[in-house]
Design a protein around this motif. Structure first.
Motif, PDB file in Angstrom:
ATOM      1  N   ASP A  86      21.094 -41.789   5.070  1.00  0.00           N
ATOM      2  CA  ASP A  86      20.712 -40.443   4.091  1.00  0.00           C
ATOM      3  C   ASP A  86      19.529 -40.827   3.398  1.00  0.00           C
ATOM      4  O   ASP A  86      18.848 -39.758   2.983  1.00  0.00           O
ATOM      5  CB  ASP A  86      21.831 -40.691   2.945  1.00  0.00           C
ATOM      6  CG  ASP A  86      23.286 -39.900   3.608  1.00  0.00           C
ATOM      7  OD1 ASP A  86      23.068 -38.888   4.469  1.00  0.00           O
ATOM      8  OD2 ASP A  86      24.443 -40.311   3.055  1.00  0.00           O
ATOM      9  N   ARG A 137      16.720 -30.214   3.204  1.00  0.00           N
ATOM     10  CA  ARG A 137      17.389 -29.582   4.268  1.00  0.00           C
ATOM     11  C   ARG A 137      16.874 -28.064   4.158  1.00  0.00           C
ATOM     12  O   ARG A 137      17.187 -27.227   5.257  1.00  0.00           O
ATOM     13  CB  ARG A 137      19.038 -29.632   4.050  1.00  0.00           C
ATOM     14  CG  ARG A 137      19.606 -30.790   3.998  1.00  0.00           C
ATOM     15  CD  ARG A 137      20.868 -30.770   3.845  1.00  0.00           C
ATOM     16  NE  ARG A 137      21.521 -32.132   4.175  1.00  0.00           N
ATOM     17  CZ  ARG A 137      22.947 -32.336   4.035  1.00  0.00           C
ATOM     18  NH1 ARG A 137      23.914 -31.328   3.689  1.00  0.00           N
ATOM     19  NH2 ARG A 137      23.408 -33.656   4.042  1.00  0.00           N
ATOM     20  N   ASP A 146      20.183 -36.283   8.274  1.00  0.00           N
ATOM     21  CA  ASP A 146      20.553 -37.340   9.080  1.00  0.00           C
ATOM     22  C   ASP A 146      22.047 -36.676   9.966  1.00  0.00           C
ATOM     23  O   ASP A 146      22.565 -35.892   9.504  1.00  0.00           O
ATOM     24  CB  ASP A 146      20.974 -38.701   8.659  1.00  0.00           C
ATOM     25  CG  ASP A 146      21.986 -38.538   7.826  1.00  0.00           C
ATOM     26  OD1 ASP A 146      22.126 -37.764   6.841  1.00  0.00           O
ATOM     27  OD2 ASP A 146      23.024 -39.421   7.710  1.00  0.00           O
ATOM     28  N   SER A 173      25.136 -37.462  10.927  1.00  0.00           N
ATOM     29  CA  SER A 173      26.206 -38.024  10.628  1.00  0.00           C
ATOM     30  C   SER A 173      27.396 -37.543  11.062  1.00  0.00           C
ATOM     31  O   SER A 173      28.546 -38.129  11.188  1.00  0.00           O
ATOM     32  CB  SER A 173      26.192 -38.623   9.084  1.00  0.00           C
ATOM     33  OG  SER A 173      26.174 -37.273   8.289  1.00  0.00           O
TER      34      SER A 173
HETATM   35 MG    MG Z   1      23.363 -37.243   5.061  1.00  0.00          MG
END
Ligand code: MG
Length: 357
Positions: free
Chosen positions: A90, A173, A255, A257
């Protein structure tokens, strides 16, 4: 941020000799004062040092036995490694440099006790958990600066990661623009393929013992661990995130995840755009399927966007960078993510890991 004293690393019930040994071991192993952490475990708070003009980046992650890891399958070192890797990933996605980790653990009594007198505090589940976590912390200069430890009916870890990033420079983002290219680091699907393989091995081992439904713990050999490394010991892309942020190359980042389809959807949503992915360009991990590459979570690679003319290298700090698609305009009737395979186009639904689904 308030962190508790070493003394508060304590169990609610009677303290045994082995546990005291464990607590002092944790402190000894974690207490590494550095420039970024002038005061770690041992006072009422830890002190983290930011440079002038830096924001503090904070992320938290909860891992629960039976939900995020299996006590029967996962080596304790892997559980510790993955808990920290998730938080570091993160920070990487924001382009933040790691400062410190804070870990709260709830553990059933059996996981803190050794079998023989000699093993008390030396090779229990929890010490092996710390072995994995602290090794990764060392590799990414992220000391453990505080936390808590309590007896719990279910094994769980709650980790907080703190990092630093220059004001206004964090990768977010919400900044992907129409026309940007979409890139990923490394390969995709390896963690999902590794998890499937681990499950098969665990089931085969338990069937061989005639104990279906009552697995007694899979022994993961060093060879198996290296084959399953993408799942057991994923590497967070901290250096790649820092590199992208320093060069100012990426417009948006996240990321991976929860899976490419889910995490790219987050970028589209936050940025108000749509995306096209070329299935033939995806860097599928050896032994993984296309579905695992598209939807499998826990690869901890970075997905980022960059202007069409940005000079994005084929490799950053030893990790391959692959262009997989482009950002397009959101339009009524157009899927948020379109998967292109040759001449075919199909909507790509988000099928990744969804918490509590
Ligand atoms: Mg993340």
């Amino acid at each position: 941020m308030r962190t508790k004293r070493t003394e508060s690393f304590d169990f609610s019930s009677a303290i045994e000799r082995g546990e005291l040994t464990l607590l002092s071991q944790i402190r000894k192993r974690a207490a590494r004062v550095s420039e970024q952490v002038p005061l770690g475990i041992g006072d009422d708070c830890a002190l983290l040092r930011l440079s002038a003009g830096e924001d503090l980046a904070v992320t938290t992650d909860l891992s629960i036995a039976g939900r995020h890891f299996q006590l029967d399958w996962h080596p304790p070192e892997s559980v510790g490694h993955r808990a920290l890797a998730r938080g570091l990933s993160d920070l990487a996605a924001m382009g933040a440099r790691p400062l410190a980790a804070f870990l709260s653990l709830g553990l059933p009594r059996g996981l803190t006790a050794g079998r023989g007198r000699k093993s008390a505090g030396s090779s229990t589940w929890v010490t092996r958990f710390y072995d994995g976590l602290l090794a990764l912390g060392d590799a990414y200069k992220t000391p453990l600066a505080g936390g808590d430890l309590a007896e719990s009916p279910v094994a769980l870890s709650d980790i907080v990661l703190a990092g630093a990033v220059p004001w206004g420079r964090a990768l977010v983002r919400s900044a992907a623009r129409v026309g940007d290219a979409i890139y990923v680091t490394g390969t995709l699907g390896g963690a999902a393929a590794g998890l499937d393989r681990l499950r098969e091995l665990a089931e085969a081992a338990s069937a061989a013992r005639g104990q279906v439904g009552r697995t007694k713990g899979l022994r993961v050999s060093a060879e198996m661990a290296s084959q399953l490394a993408a799942h057991l010991y994923p590497q967070p892309r901290v250096e790649q995130g820092l590199w992208l942020r320093r060069r100012g190359l990426a417009s948006a980042a996240i990321d991976i995840s929860d899976g490419l389809s889910t995490d790219l959807a987050h970028v589209c949503e936050e940025s108000g755009v749509a995306a096209e992915i070329d299935g033939n360009l995806l860097p599928v991990h050896a032994g993984a399927s296309l579905a695992q590459a598209l939807h499998g979570g826990e690869d901890y690679e970075l997905l980022f966007t960059a202007g069409a003319k940005a000079r994005v290298p084929g490799e950053i700090a030893g990790v391959a960078i692959t262009r997989i698609g482009r950002v397009v305009r959101q339009r009524a009737g157009r899927a948020q993510i379109t998967l292109i395979s040759g001449r075919e186009k199909a909507a790509l639904e988000a099928h990744g890991w969804e918490h509590f689904s």
